[in-house]
Motif scaffolding. Sequence first.
Motif, PDB file in Angstrom:
ATOM      1  N   ARG A 199      -3.806  -6.467 -11.602  1.00  7.16           N
ATOM      2  CA  ARG A 199      -4.054  -6.440 -10.169  1.00  7.16           C
ATOM      3  C   ARG A 199      -2.738  -6.175  -9.455  1.00  7.16           C
ATOM      4  O   ARG A 199      -1.742  -6.837  -9.707  1.00  7.16           O
ATOM      5  CB  ARG A 199      -4.645  -7.762  -9.699  1.00  7.16           C
ATOM      6  CG  ARG A 199      -5.961  -8.065 -10.365  1.00  7.16           C
ATOM      7  CD  ARG A 199      -6.493  -9.379  -9.868  1.00  7.16           C
ATOM      8  NE  ARG A 199      -7.743  -9.084  -9.191  1.00  7.16           N
ATOM      9  CZ  ARG A 199      -8.233  -9.778  -8.190  1.00  7.16           C
ATOM     10  NH1 ARG A 199      -7.592 -10.810  -7.729  1.00  7.16           N
ATOM     11  NH2 ARG A 199      -9.377  -9.451  -7.636  1.00  7.16           N
ATOM     12  N   LEU A 200      -2.768  -5.230  -8.537  1.00  2.53           N
ATOM     13  CA  LEU A 200      -1.585  -4.928  -7.741  1.00  2.53           C
ATOM     14  C   LEU A 200      -1.607  -5.796  -6.491  1.00  2.53           C
ATOM     15  O   LEU A 200      -2.634  -5.943  -5.837  1.00  2.53           O
ATOM     16  CB  LEU A 200      -1.563  -3.459  -7.357  1.00  2.53           C
ATOM     17  CG  LEU A 200      -1.486  -2.466  -8.514  1.00  2.53           C
ATOM     18  CD1 LEU A 200      -1.564  -1.044  -7.993  1.00  2.53           C
ATOM     19  CD2 LEU A 200      -0.197  -2.665  -9.279  1.00  2.53           C
ATOM     20  N   GLU A 201      -0.466  -6.341  -6.152  1.00  2.00           N
ATOM     21  CA  GLU A 201      -0.353  -7.158  -4.961  1.00  2.00           C
ATOM     22  C   GLU A 201      -0.174  -6.252  -3.746  1.00  2.00           C
ATOM     23  O   GLU A 201       0.732  -5.432  -3.704  1.00  2.00           O
ATOM     24  CB  GLU A 201       0.833  -8.116  -5.100  1.00  2.00           C
ATOM     25  CG  GLU A 201       0.778  -8.990  -6.306  1.00  2.00           C
ATOM     26  CD  GLU A 201       0.465 -10.421  -5.927  1.00  2.00           C
ATOM     27  OE1 GLU A 201       0.582 -10.734  -4.737  1.00  2.00           O
ATOM     28  OE2 GLU A 201       0.120 -11.192  -6.823  1.00  2.00           O
ATOM     29  N   HIS A 202      -1.050  -6.374  -2.787  1.00  3.76           N
ATOM     30  CA  HIS A 202      -0.968  -5.586  -1.569  1.00  3.76           C
ATOM     31  C   HIS A 202      -0.478  -6.484  -0.440  1.00  3.76           C
ATOM     32  O   HIS A 202      -0.924  -7.617  -0.316  1.00  3.76           O
ATOM     33  CB  HIS A 202      -2.342  -5.014  -1.188  1.00  3.76           C
ATOM     34  CG  HIS A 202      -2.864  -4.048  -2.192  1.00  3.76           C
ATOM     35  ND1 HIS A 202      -2.332  -2.793  -2.360  1.00  3.76           N
ATOM     36  CD2 HIS A 202      -3.860  -4.150  -3.104  1.00  3.76           C
ATOM     37  CE1 HIS A 202      -2.987  -2.166  -3.318  1.00  3.76           C
ATOM     38  NE2 HIS A 202      -3.924  -2.961  -3.790  1.00  3.76           N
ATOM     39  N   PRO A 203       0.409  -5.976   0.400  1.00  2.00           N
ATOM     40  CA  PRO A 203       0.858  -6.785   1.536  1.00  2.00           C
ATOM     41  C   PRO A 203      -0.281  -7.004   2.531  1.00  2.00           C
ATOM     42  O   PRO A 203      -1.214  -6.199   2.619  1.00  2.00           O
ATOM     43  CB  PRO A 203       1.973  -5.958   2.154  1.00  2.00           C
ATOM     44  CG  PRO A 203       1.798  -4.591   1.633  1.00  2.00           C
ATOM     45  CD  PRO A 203       1.056  -4.695   0.334  1.00  2.00           C
ATOM     46  N   ASP A 204      -0.235  -8.108   3.271  1.00  2.00           N
ATOM     47  CA  ASP A 204      -1.269  -8.391   4.262  1.00  2.00           C
ATOM     48  C   ASP A 204      -1.293  -7.318   5.351  1.00  2.00           C
ATOM     49  O   ASP A 204      -2.356  -6.921   5.809  1.00  2.00           O
ATOM     50  CB  ASP A 204      -1.052  -9.765   4.892  1.00  2.00           C
ATOM     51  CG  ASP A 204      -1.250 -10.880   3.872  1.00  2.00           C
ATOM     52  OD1 ASP A 204      -2.024 -10.666   2.915  1.00  2.00           O
ATOM     53  OD2 ASP A 204      -0.636 -11.953   4.042  1.00  2.00           O
ATOM     54  N   ASP A 205      -0.110  -6.872   5.751  1.00  2.00           N
ATOM     55  CA  ASP A 205      -0.014  -5.837   6.765  1.00  2.00           C
ATOM     56  C   ASP A 205       0.146  -4.493   6.064  1.00  2.00           C
ATOM     57  O   ASP A 205       1.174  -4.211   5.466  1.00  2.00           O
ATOM     58  CB  ASP A 205       1.181  -6.102   7.688  1.00  2.00           C
ATOM     59  CG  ASP A 205       1.274  -5.089   8.821  1.00  2.00           C
ATOM     60  OD1 ASP A 205       0.285  -4.334   9.029  1.00  2.00           O
ATOM     61  OD2 ASP A 205       2.316  -5.054   9.498  1.00  2.00           O
ATOM     62  N   GLU A 206      -0.879  -3.650   6.122  1.00  2.00           N
ATOM     63  CA  GLU A 206      -0.845  -2.386   5.386  1.00  2.00           C
ATOM     64  C   GLU A 206       0.063  -1.356   6.019  1.00  2.00           C
ATOM     65  O   GLU A 206       0.304  -0.308   5.457  1.00  2.00           O
ATOM     66  CB  GLU A 206      -2.272  -1.837   5.235  1.00  2.00           C
ATOM     67  CG  GLU A 206      -3.117  -2.708   4.343  1.00  2.00           C
ATOM     68  CD  GLU A 206      -4.472  -2.074   4.054  1.00  2.00           C
ATOM     69  OE1 GLU A 206      -4.615  -0.867   4.325  1.00  2.00           O
ATOM     70  OE2 GLU A 206      -5.333  -2.780   3.557  1.00  2.00           O
TER      71      GLU A 206
END
Length: 42
Positions: A33-40
Amino acid sequence: MADGYLEKRQQDYEARKADYLRRKRHLPLQKPRLEHPDDEAL
């Protein structure tokens, strides 16, 4: 007497190995799973 003991141990091992391999084949592949920032926008 020892031969019967070793044969039983070998049969137990083969049964456990077959069970393990059968279960291993049916497990879904885990994708990392890749960690995505909350603010895209970042």
